[in-house]
Design a protein around this motif. Sequence first.
Motif, PDB file in Angstrom:
ATOM      1  N   VAL A   1     -20.659  89.817  35.178  1.00  0.00           N
ATOM      2  CA  VAL A   1     -19.386  89.865  34.459  1.00  0.00           C
ATOM      3  C   VAL A   1     -18.958  88.490  33.937  1.00  0.00           C
ATOM      4  N   VAL A   2     -18.895  87.523  34.847  1.00  0.00           N
ATOM      5  CA  VAL A   2     -18.293  86.233  34.475  1.00  0.00           C
ATOM      6  C   VAL A   2     -19.103  85.520  33.398  1.00  0.00           C
ATOM      7  N   VAL A   3     -20.426  85.438  33.604  1.00  0.00           N
ATOM      8  CA  VAL A   3     -21.258  84.726  32.617  1.00  0.00           C
ATOM      9  C   VAL A   3     -21.216  85.400  31.243  1.00  0.00           C
ATOM     10  N   PRO A   4     -21.483  86.725  31.146  1.00  0.00           N
ATOM     11  CA  PRO A   4     -21.448  87.335  29.804  1.00  0.00           C
ATOM     12  C   PRO A   4     -20.074  87.259  29.137  1.00  0.00           C
ATOM     13  N   VAL A   5     -19.008  87.561  29.892  1.00  0.00           N
ATOM     14  CA  VAL A   5     -17.672  87.505  29.299  1.00  0.00           C
ATOM     15  C   VAL A   5     -17.360  86.071  28.870  1.00  0.00           C
ATOM     16  N   GLY A   6     -17.729  85.109  29.752  1.00  0.00           N
ATOM     17  CA  GLY A   6     -17.513  83.697  29.420  1.00  0.00           C
ATOM     18  C   GLY A   6     -18.224  83.317  28.134  1.00  0.00           C
ATOM     19  N   ILE A   7     -19.494  83.720  28.017  1.00  0.00           N
ATOM     20  CA  ILE A   7     -20.270  83.377  26.811  1.00  0.00           C
ATOM     21  C   ILE A   7     -19.614  83.984  25.568  1.00  0.00           C
ATOM     22  N   ILE A   8     -19.214  85.269  25.669  1.00  0.00           N
ATOM     23  CA  ILE A   8     -18.592  85.926  24.513  1.00  0.00           C
ATOM     24  C   ILE A   8     -17.315  85.192  24.108  1.00  0.00           C
ATOM     25  N   LEU A   9     -16.481  84.835  25.102  1.00  0.00           N
ATOM     26  CA  LEU A   9     -15.214  84.172  24.788  1.00  0.00           C
ATOM     27  C   LEU A   9     -15.453  82.791  24.185  1.00  0.00           C
ATOM     28  N   VAL A  10     -16.337  82.006  24.831  1.00  0.00           N
ATOM     29  CA  VAL A  10     -16.584  80.645  24.343  1.00  0.00           C
ATOM     30  C   VAL A  10     -17.144  80.682  22.918  1.00  0.00           C
ATOM     31  N   LEU A  11     -18.115  81.579  22.677  1.00  0.00           N
ATOM     32  CA  LEU A  11     -18.712  81.636  21.337  1.00  0.00           C
ATOM     33  C   LEU A  11     -17.721  82.148  20.290  1.00  0.00           C
ATOM     34  N   SER A  12     -16.781  83.028  20.717  1.00  0.00           N
ATOM     35  CA  SER A  12     -15.771  83.512  19.772  1.00  0.00           C
ATOM     36  C   SER A  12     -14.815  82.381  19.400  1.00  0.00           C
ATOM     37  N   VAL A  13     -14.393  81.624  20.397  1.00  0.00           N
ATOM     38  CA  VAL A  13     -13.496  80.494  20.126  1.00  0.00           C
ATOM     39  C   VAL A  13     -14.200  79.483  19.225  1.00  0.00           C
ATOM     40  N   LEU A  14     -15.472  79.234  19.534  1.00  0.00           N
ATOM     41  CA  LEU A  14     -16.254  78.296  18.725  1.00  0.00           C
ATOM     42  C   LEU A  14     -16.347  78.797  17.278  1.00  0.00           C
ATOM     43  N   LEU A  15     -16.586  80.126  17.127  1.00  0.00           N
ATOM     44  CA  LEU A  15     -16.647  80.707  15.783  1.00  0.00           C
ATOM     45  C   LEU A  15     -15.330  80.471  15.050  1.00  0.00           C
ATOM     46  N   TYR A  16     -14.216  80.671  15.781  1.00  0.00           N
ATOM     47  CA  TYR A  16     -12.904  80.474  15.164  1.00  0.00           C
ATOM     48  C   TYR A  16     -12.740  79.019  14.715  1.00  0.00           C
ATOM     49  N   LEU A  17     -13.165  78.084  15.588  1.00  0.00           N
ATOM     50  CA  LEU A  17     -13.028  76.659  15.240  1.00  0.00           C
ATOM     51  C   LEU A  17     -13.863  76.314  14.008  1.00  0.00           C
ATOM     52  N   ILE A  18     -15.052  76.923  13.918  1.00  0.00           N
ATOM     53  CA  ILE A  18     -15.903  76.671  12.746  1.00  0.00           C
ATOM     54  C   ILE A  18     -15.247  77.231  11.486  1.00  0.00           C
TER      55      ILE A  18
END
Lengths: 251, 248
Positions: free
Chosen positions: B178-195
């Motif tokens: 749970v933690v790793v996949p959800v973490g990856i999805i959230l971090v990559l989404s935030v990164l996408l937003y920043l880009i």
Amino acid sequence: MNRLSALLINLRNSRVWTSIFRSGYPDNDEKRSLVMVNSLFLHLHPVKVKKNTLKATYTFGLGIIAFFLFLVLVVTGVWLMFFYVPSVERAYSDIQALETSVTFGMLMRSMHRWAAHLMVLTVFLHLCRVFFTGGYKHPREFNWVLGVVLWIVTLLLSFTGYLLPWDQLSYWAITVGTNMIGSAPFIGDMVRLLLLGAKEVGQEALIRFYTLHIAILPLVMTILISVHFWRVRKDGGLSSPEEGAAVEREG
Amino acid sequence: MPETQHEVFPKDPSKTYGLMELVKGTSPMVDKGPEDTVTSWPRLLILEGLLMLGTIVLLLVWSYLVNAPLRELANPDVTENPAKAPWYFLNLQELLLHMHPALAGVIIPTVMVILLMAVPYIDRDRRDIGIWFASKKGKTVAMWAGAYTFVLVVALVLFDEFVRVRSLVSNPWWMPGVVVPVGIILVLSVLLYLIIRRWRPNTREVLVGFFTAFVVTYIVLILFGTLFRGLGMRLIWPWNMPPGGLTF
């Protein structure tokens, strides 16, 4: 030749013909309106459409193709029902008999199968088209929501039909699929049991999937499609850049 | 109050009609633009007819050439290997390989459907209705969001296949599940937003970026599940696919 055209004119002026086709050949704008309004099947359309609605690169015709595939699926599906009994003893051999000893059986089954896959694809592409052209915006918000529901119902229709041939492909695909549903927190096991009617995929599951596939889901689909089309009309036809320009002008 | 009736004057054959004068003035259509409509008969109906004909012809030819598959009789004692869901659910089954089943099979799809339904209530600016990708900027955003997602999804699937998250963190179960996949999805989404933000986009253009990311993920995972998963759902090349590996 003259006699033939005289006959045709007489036919078209006959009481029987004019009782069916009320407005005559639509060769002017008034008749072009009447022909749309007077027909049950055509009245789903507006009398006039915006030009951009007809542009191939705007809609790609995806909605109408998806709807037409649904019609093909209803026709071929009802046809298949004549030859299929949803019991674990008979289902598989019925499909074999359909393929080998029923006239056009193989073709009709293949058409039903491929039309279903094509519909899943088309509905998804239609959803993408509407998103990327901003077609979901006011006043069409709720029709977009309905569209998302229609996409899910399409997937469920395809999934419930998948079990019916009762071969290894369908058996294990449904086992994998329903196990995924069963993993839902709190309600998963209950929903899985409700769908399968037992712990494993078996006769109970087959009859449930069959009933969902041929009665309940098509009915839901028909109602939702009707509302979807109705709202397209009520929301002023398909979206168009002209609406945005009008908003800009009015400030 | 009686409504104003417009009198209809019949055309008089004994008179001639002509244009007498041009008058400058405003009409109700000023500033409204041309109506730009055509009658549905015959233009729309012909197009619809052609689409239907094309669809049925394609379907007939395809169904004549390719038979619907039928394997052996269902046998609960013999598990298919690989055992796959229908192709349109293989993206979810692919997720299943990388995270807890409840997350992959139920929670993520449910959240995605809710987010999709929420789209028109988030983006309420009507000025860009009917414009593909909202604007030139929107197209750029879609292109980069698509490329970003494609590279990352492929990299993540390969990483979990050959390095395996579970071999790095396996305890407790909810870390890799749970933690790793959800973490990856959230971090990559935030990164996408920043880009995406570097183009100074409006709400719709941000949504275009995220929707593109969703569509690319959706399709790439279906392709992985359909063409690149063989025995035991291990990654393989499509030409090594065992005969039972395609679920159409």
